[in-house]
Design a protein around this motif. Structure first.
Motif, PDB file in Angstrom:
ATOM      1  N   ALA A  33      35.911  33.354  39.395  1.00  0.00           N
ATOM      2  CA  ALA A  33      35.976  31.908  39.614  1.00  0.00           C
ATOM      3  C   ALA A  33      37.310  31.468  40.206  1.00  0.00           C
ATOM      4  CB  ALA A  33      35.714  31.168  38.307  1.00  0.00           C
ATOM      5  N   ASP A  34      38.399  32.160  39.826  1.00  0.00           N
ATOM      6  CA  ASP A  34      39.715  31.773  40.357  1.00  0.00           C
ATOM      7  C   ASP A  34      40.005  32.399  41.724  1.00  0.00           C
ATOM      8  OD1 ASP A  34      40.261  34.405  39.774  1.00  0.00           O
ATOM      9  OD2 ASP A  34      41.866  33.985  38.354  1.00  0.00           O
ATOM     10  N   GLN A  35      39.065  33.165  42.260  1.00  0.00           N
ATOM     11  CA  GLN A  35      39.153  33.783  43.585  1.00  0.00           C
ATOM     12  C   GLN A  35      40.247  34.843  43.706  1.00  0.00           C
ATOM     13  OE1 GLN A  35      36.839  32.865  46.151  1.00  0.00           O
ATOM     14  NE2 GLN A  35      35.919  31.881  44.384  1.00  0.00           N
ATOM     15  N   SER A  36      40.857  35.261  42.591  1.00  0.00           N
ATOM     16  CA  SER A  36      41.947  36.228  42.696  1.00  0.00           C
ATOM     17  C   SER A  36      41.604  37.586  42.086  1.00  0.00           C
ATOM     18  CB  SER A  36      43.208  35.674  42.023  1.00  0.00           C
ATOM     19  OG  SER A  36      43.021  35.594  40.616  1.00  0.00           O
ATOM     20  N   GLN A  37      40.479  37.668  41.380  1.00  0.00           N
ATOM     21  CA  GLN A  37      40.109  38.930  40.749  1.00  0.00           C
ATOM     22  C   GLN A  37      38.655  39.246  41.022  1.00  0.00           C
ATOM     23  OE1 GLN A  37      41.053  39.237  36.642  1.00  0.00           O
ATOM     24  NE2 GLN A  37      43.215  38.893  36.933  1.00  0.00           N
ATOM     25  N   LEU A  38      38.362  40.534  40.954  1.00  0.00           N
ATOM     26  CA  LEU A  38      36.995  41.002  41.099  1.00  0.00           C
ATOM     27  C   LEU A  38      36.407  41.172  39.709  1.00  0.00           C
ATOM     28  CD1 LEU A  38      35.300  41.789  43.562  1.00  0.00           C
ATOM     29  CD2 LEU A  38      35.945  44.152  43.158  1.00  0.00           C
ATOM     30  N   GLU A  39      35.232  40.615  39.494  1.00  0.00           N
ATOM     31  CA  GLU A  39      34.549  40.753  38.207  1.00  0.00           C
ATOM     32  C   GLU A  39      33.528  41.875  38.301  1.00  0.00           C
ATOM     33  OE1 GLU A  39      32.820  36.926  37.433  1.00  0.00           O
ATOM     34  OE2 GLU A  39      34.730  36.100  36.748  1.00  0.00           O
ATOM     35  N   VAL A  40      33.513  42.718  37.281  1.00  0.00           N
ATOM     36  CA  VAL A  40      32.558  43.824  37.207  1.00  0.00           C
ATOM     37  C   VAL A  40      31.678  43.571  35.996  1.00  0.00           C
ATOM     38  CG1 VAL A  40      32.306  46.319  36.957  1.00  0.00           C
ATOM     39  CG2 VAL A  40      34.277  45.401  38.197  1.00  0.00           C
ATOM     40  N   SER A  41      30.375  43.599  36.206  1.00  0.00           N
ATOM     41  CA  SER A  41      29.456  43.375  35.094  1.00  0.00           C
ATOM     42  C   SER A  41      28.229  44.262  35.243  1.00  0.00           C
ATOM     43  CB  SER A  41      29.043  41.900  35.017  1.00  0.00           C
ATOM     44  OG  SER A  41      28.459  41.489  36.232  1.00  0.00           O
ATOM     45  N   VAL A  42      27.596  44.555  34.120  1.00  0.00           N
ATOM     46  CA  VAL A  42      26.320  45.274  34.125  1.00  0.00           C
ATOM     47  C   VAL A  42      25.231  44.210  34.127  1.00  0.00           C
ATOM     48  CG1 VAL A  42      24.809  46.845  32.858  1.00  0.00           C
ATOM     49  CG2 VAL A  42      27.277  47.277  32.932  1.00  0.00           C
ATOM     50  N   VAL A  43      24.316  44.310  35.095  1.00  0.00           N
ATOM     51  CA  VAL A  43      23.235  43.332  35.233  1.00  0.00           C
ATOM     52  C   VAL A  43      21.881  44.034  35.177  1.00  0.00           C
ATOM     53  CG1 VAL A  43      24.637  41.696  36.557  1.00  0.00           C
ATOM     54  CG2 VAL A  43      23.319  43.445  37.769  1.00  0.00           C
ATOM     55  N   ARG A  44      20.878  43.285  34.767  1.00  0.00           N
ATOM     56  CA  ARG A  44      19.516  43.827  34.695  1.00  0.00           C
ATOM     57  C   ARG A  44      18.897  44.003  36.078  1.00  0.00           C
ATOM     58  NH1 ARG A  44      17.358  44.143  29.841  1.00  0.00           N
ATOM     59  NH2 ARG A  44      15.210  43.967  30.544  1.00  0.00           N
ATOM     60  N   GLU A  45      19.300  43.135  37.014  1.00  0.00           N
ATOM     61  CA  GLU A  45      18.778  43.199  38.377  1.00  0.00           C
ATOM     62  C   GLU A  45      19.742  42.449  39.292  1.00  0.00           C
ATOM     63  OE1 GLU A  45      15.764  39.401  38.066  1.00  0.00           O
ATOM     64  OE2 GLU A  45      14.972  41.405  37.767  1.00  0.00           O
ATOM     65  N   PRO A  46      19.675  42.715  40.602  1.00  0.00           N
ATOM     66  CA  PRO A  46      20.571  42.013  41.513  1.00  0.00           C
ATOM     67  C   PRO A  46      20.134  40.563  41.699  1.00  0.00           C
ATOM     68  CG  PRO A  46      19.031  43.343  42.756  1.00  0.00           C
ATOM     69  CD  PRO A  46      18.800  43.663  41.297  1.00  0.00           C
ATOM     70  N   GLU A  47      21.075  39.749  42.128  1.00  0.00           N
ATOM     71  CA  GLU A  47      20.731  38.383  42.518  1.00  0.00           C
ATOM     72  C   GLU A  47      20.137  38.444  43.924  1.00  0.00           C
ATOM     73  OE1 GLU A  47      23.320  35.275  41.557  1.00  0.00           O
ATOM     74  OE2 GLU A  47      23.780  36.134  39.605  1.00  0.00           O
ATOM     75  N   ALA A  48      19.417  37.410  44.303  1.00  0.00           N
ATOM     76  CA  ALA A  48      18.704  37.405  45.581  1.00  0.00           C
ATOM     77  C   ALA A  48      19.617  37.639  46.778  1.00  0.00           C
ATOM     78  CB  ALA A  48      17.950  36.092  45.743  1.00  0.00           C
ATOM     79  N   THR A  49      20.875  37.208  46.702  1.00  0.00           N
ATOM     80  CA  THR A  49      21.793  37.329  47.841  1.00  0.00           C
ATOM     81  C   THR A  49      22.698  38.550  47.761  1.00  0.00           C
ATOM     82  OG1 THR A  49      23.356  35.873  46.730  1.00  0.00           O
ATOM     83  CG2 THR A  49      21.812  34.841  48.279  1.00  0.00           C
ATOM     84  N   ASP A  50      22.550  39.377  46.713  1.00  0.00           N
ATOM     85  CA  ASP A  50      23.397  40.556  46.562  1.00  0.00           C
ATOM     86  C   ASP A  50      23.069  41.615  47.613  1.00  0.00           C
ATOM     87  OD1 ASP A  50      24.574  39.391  44.384  1.00  0.00           O
ATOM     88  OD2 ASP A  50      23.717  40.756  42.904  1.00  0.00           O
ATOM     89  N   VAL A  51      24.079  42.408  47.932  1.00  0.00           N
ATOM     90  CA  VAL A  51      23.934  43.538  48.840  1.00  0.00           C
ATOM     91  C   VAL A  51      24.060  44.800  48.005  1.00  0.00           C
ATOM     92  CG1 VAL A  51      24.979  44.720  50.812  1.00  0.00           C
ATOM     93  CG2 VAL A  51      24.990  42.218  50.719  1.00  0.00           C
TER      94      VAL A  51
END
Length: 93
Positions: A33-51
Motif C-alpha cells: 500500500a505504501d508503494q515501497s515494499q513488495l508483499e508476498v502472500s500465499v493465495v488460494r487462486e490468482p486475481e483476474a489481473t495477475d500474471v
C-alpha cells in the motif's frame, strides 16, 4: 518476465502443497500500500489481473502493479533465522 530459481520453486511448492489448498494456490507478489515494499502472500487462486510466472510445479502470481517492476529479476529463496525468506536479484545476461 520474472525468473524463479529452482530453490524458490521448491519453496513455493512446499508452501502451497496441502490438501486444504486447491491446485491453483500459489505465492502472490504485489506492491504494498505504501508503494515501497513488495508483499508476498500465499493465495488460494490468482486475481483476474495477475500474471503467472513460470515456477515449475508451483504457482507464482504477479499482481498487475508488480509485474513491470519485476521484469528482469530473479526470485530466490534462502533459509534465515526467522524461516524462509525470498530475495530478488537482477538477472544476469
Amino acid at each position: 518476465m520474472l525468473t524463479v530459481s529452482d530453490t524458490a520453486k521448491a519453496v513455493v511448492k512446499g508452501l502451497t502443497d496441502s490438501e486444504e489448498l486447491p491446485q491453483t494456490a500459489g505465492v502472490r507478489l504485489a506492491v504494498g500500500a505504501d508503494q515501497s515494499q513488495l508483499e508476498v502472500s500465499v493465495v488460494r487462486e490468482p486475481e483476474a489481473t495477475d500474471v503467472a510466472a513460470d515456477a515449475g510445479d508451483g504457482n507464482v502470481y504477479l499482481a498487475d502493479n508488480a509485474a513491470p517492476l519485476l521484469e528482469g529479476q530473479m526470485l530466490d529463496a534462502t533459509q534465515t533465522d526467522e524461516g524462509v525468506g525470498f530475495t530478488l536479484t537482477p538477472q544476469q545476461s
